[in-house]
Design an enzyme around this catalytic site. Sequence first.
Site, short mmCIF file in Angstrom:
data_model
loop_
_atom_site.label_atom_id
_atom_site.label_comp_id
_atom_site.label_asym_id
_atom_site.label_seq_id
_atom_site.Cartn_x
_atom_site.Cartn_y
_atom_site.Cartn_z
N LYS A 51 0.85 -1.20 0.00
CA LYS A 51 0.00 0.00 0.00
C LYS A 51 0.88 1.24 0.00
O LYS A 51 1.77 1.39 0.84
CB LYS A 51 -0.86 0.01 1.27
CG LYS A 51 -2.31 -0.34 1.03
CD LYS A 51 -3.06 -0.38 2.33
CE LYS A 51 -4.22 0.58 2.33
NZ LYS A 51 -5.01 0.46 3.57
O1 G3P Z 1 -9.25 1.09 4.57
C1 G3P Z 1 -9.09 2.40 5.03
C2 G3P Z 1 -9.73 2.53 6.34
O2 G3P Z 1 -9.00 1.84 7.31
C3 G3P Z 1 -9.99 3.90 6.80
O3 G3P Z 1 -11.12 3.83 7.54
O4 G3P Z 1 -12.78 4.52 9.18
O5 G3P Z 1 -10.35 5.18 9.45
O6 G3P Z 1 -11.75 6.22 7.68
P1 G3P Z 1 -11.52 5.01 8.52
#
Ligand code: G3P
Length: 216
Positions: free
Chosen positions: A83
């Site tokens: 990534k």
């Molecule tokens: O896959 C990306 C994710 O981990 C981000 O999620 O909820 O931190 O915006 P969030």
Amino acid sequence: MKLFLDTANLEEIRKVAAMGLLDGVTTNPTLVSREKGAFKDILRNICEVVPGPVNAEVVSTDTEGMLKEGHELAKIHPNIVVKIPMTRAGLVAVRKLSSEKIPTNVTLIFSPNQALLAAKAGASYVSPFLGRLDDISHVGMDLVRQIVAIFDNYEFETEVLAASLRNPVHIVEAALAGADISTLPAKVFDQMFDHPLTDIGLRKFLEDWEKVKQTI
Ligand code: G3P
């Protein structure tokens, strides 16, 4: 649509993998910081139970550093996807890794142009972060729709990985928008199973079966 778990927690991953429903895993530095143990051991353990791609993120911000980390990560297991953040230096690293057949996922995508550039650089996946757009009063799902349309227009092979999904409605919308993959927190994955009418219906069937049982 493939379903990935967005977690570095081995127990969560084991549970879903055991049901035969897990297509892959995404991690990021925040998710890894919640777990105990060495970074590479965490990834190695995840790779042992997941029958598909396991995404591991670099933390360098220069191309050279990203390439060094990317090569180290790729050595952990053949299923590792590197990534890389959506930056200029990141896309140079993506181009190089892709020429070496190392799969990459360009993360922190918030606009269709960023996705277009990542696809042109040879990314295997792009990760639009829907929930974080919703958080700032944009319609995150519009971004997925735009990226899917652009990739279809030009037959890019890059897969659209809908990320930052926060609830079961997000998954339905991502599937309708044609996302190739949704990555979900374990809690949201679990919520996909439930419907109150399923519980009520099953309870009634079992109660009625009690009456039939007396006749057997
Ligand atoms: O896959 C990306 C994710 O981990 C981000 O999620 O909820 O931190 O915006 P969030």
